[in-house]
Design a protein around this motif. Structure first.
Motif, short mmCIF file in Angstrom:
data_model
loop_
_atom_site.label_atom_id
_atom_site.label_comp_id
_atom_site.label_asym_id
_atom_site.label_seq_id
_atom_site.Cartn_x
_atom_site.Cartn_y
_atom_site.Cartn_z
N UNK A 145 0.81 -1.28 0.03
CA UNK A 145 0.11 -0.02 0.05
C UNK A 145 0.84 1.24 0.00
N UNK A 146 1.84 1.08 0.83
CA UNK A 146 2.82 2.35 0.92
C UNK A 146 3.43 2.61 -0.37
N UNK A 147 3.98 1.54 -1.08
CA UNK A 147 4.69 1.85 -2.24
C UNK A 147 3.73 2.15 -3.58
N UNK A 148 2.74 1.71 -3.18
CA UNK A 148 1.47 1.88 -4.42
C UNK A 148 1.42 3.59 -4.22
N UNK A 149 1.07 4.04 -2.95
CA UNK A 149 0.37 5.29 -2.84
C UNK A 149 1.61 6.44 -2.79
N UNK A 150 2.78 6.17 -2.20
CA UNK A 150 3.77 6.99 -1.92
C UNK A 150 4.76 7.14 -3.25
N UNK A 151 5.30 5.80 -3.47
CA UNK A 151 6.23 5.78 -4.49
C UNK A 151 5.57 5.82 -5.70
N UNK A 152 4.98 4.99 -6.39
CA UNK A 152 4.16 4.91 -7.70
C UNK A 152 3.47 6.32 -7.95
N UNK A 153 2.57 6.51 -7.00
CA UNK A 153 1.68 7.64 -7.30
C UNK A 153 2.38 9.07 -6.65
N UNK A 154 2.88 8.76 -5.45
CA UNK A 154 3.34 10.04 -4.92
C UNK A 154 4.82 10.65 -5.34
N UNK A 155 5.36 9.79 -6.12
CA UNK A 155 7.03 9.88 -6.69
C UNK A 155 6.95 9.89 -8.06
N UNK A 156 6.66 8.82 -8.68
CA UNK A 156 6.66 8.50 -10.04
C UNK A 156 5.87 9.51 -10.90
N UNK A 157 4.57 9.18 -10.43
CA UNK A 157 3.45 10.09 -11.31
C UNK A 157 3.73 11.51 -11.24
N UNK A 158 4.46 11.92 -10.09
CA UNK A 158 4.60 13.24 -9.97
C UNK A 158 5.83 14.06 -10.56
N UNK A 159 6.67 13.10 -11.25
CA UNK A 159 7.80 13.84 -12.04
C UNK A 159 7.52 14.53 -13.22
N UNK A 160 6.71 15.57 -13.21
CA UNK A 160 6.61 15.98 -14.27
C UNK A 160 7.55 16.56 -15.15
N UNK A 161 8.62 16.90 -14.33
CA UNK A 161 9.84 17.53 -15.20
C UNK A 161 10.36 16.53 -16.18
N UNK A 162 9.97 15.14 -16.16
CA UNK A 162 10.60 14.21 -16.84
C UNK A 162 9.36 13.63 -18.02
#
Length: 255
Positions: A20-37
């Motif tokens: 749950x933590x990887x899904x919410x914080x890493x996948x959506x919280x970090x990966x999806x939020x890297x709009x500069x890339x």
């Protein structure tokens, strides 16, 4: 902008807290939020194609289709994306993806149908998007020139809620404009007076020098013929927009 996702914790927080933590914080919280890339729009497209390629047209696929739409992917674009991917992912998978995409973009179908119904209500064409005057309108309008000789006559069509800015027709003598309403429901207002509803068959005579605006009702398409009254040294002065507060007061009969 960082995406705040809680779906993992809501569904699996007690059973699989790390997932749950990887899904919410890493996948959506970090990966999806890297709009500069990569932009959210592009990430949505990549995700939709990847899920379709696996045949995963379930609730998660619908969620990502909705995200793609919210991130700016249009109905025409998703149709082209899925068609292109079909040659690589498989035809049956594309069929399943299209069924769900039609549901997500159904409101755009409704808009197209409403425009078609409005066109069928009148003899005059809706015409092309009124791009040359778009800066003087709130919302989308369309323009179809009917006569450009002797007297200018144009069919002007407004999508629901669309209206033009306050404006004034000037002339040393003569001039002004006549509106002949041909389909849908609209509004007309002169400065300092209550707005009036316009329906097919209504005619509005607008003398030169009168500040006014006109447009569609919030729940209806609207078309009128705009007849240019010949005048000496005739011109048109565009003024301030009709903001939402003014528009709502006009609808309620309070302005």
């Amino acid at each position: 902008m960082a995406i705040k996702q809680t779906a993992g914790r809501n569904a699996l927080g007690d059973f699989a807290p790390k997932f749950a933590q990887l899904n919410d914080d890493v996948l959506f919280g970090e990966v999806w939020s890297r709009e500069d890339g990569l932009s959210l729009r592009d990430r949505s497209v990549v995700t939709v194609v990847a899920l379709m390629a696996q045949g995963l047209t379930d609730s998660s696929f619908k969620y990502h289709l909705m995200s793609a739409k919210n991130n700016g992917v249009t109905r025409a674009e998703i149709a082209e994306i899925l068609t292109h991917a079909a040659f690589y992912a498989g035809w049956p998978k594309a069929w399943a993806a299209f069924r769900m995409a039609k549901e997500v973009w159904a409101d755009e179908d409704d808009g197209a149908d409403a425009k078609a119904r409005h066109q069928n209500e009148m003899a005059f064409p809706i015409g092309a998007p009124n791009d040359a005057f778009a800066k003087y309108f709130i919302g989308q309008s369309y323009l179809a020139p009917l006569s450009t000789e002797q007297v200018g006559i144009y069919n002007v069509t407004f999508e629901p809620g669309c209206r033009n800015n306050w404006h004034t027709h000037h002339a040393k003598s003569g001039g002004g404009q006549i509106l002949v309403c041909v389909a849908g429901r609209g509004l007309y207002q002169e400065w300092g007076k209550p707005a009036q509803q316009l329906c097919p068959g209504d005619v509005v005579n607008i003398p030169a020098g009168v500040k006014h605006w006109h447009g569609a009702a919030p729940d209806s398409w609207f078309s009128h013929l705009a007849v240019e009254v010949p005048g000496e040294e005739a011109s048109n002065e565009w003024l301030e927009p009709v903001d939402d507060e003014q528009y709502l007061k006009a609808i309620d009969g309070k302005a």
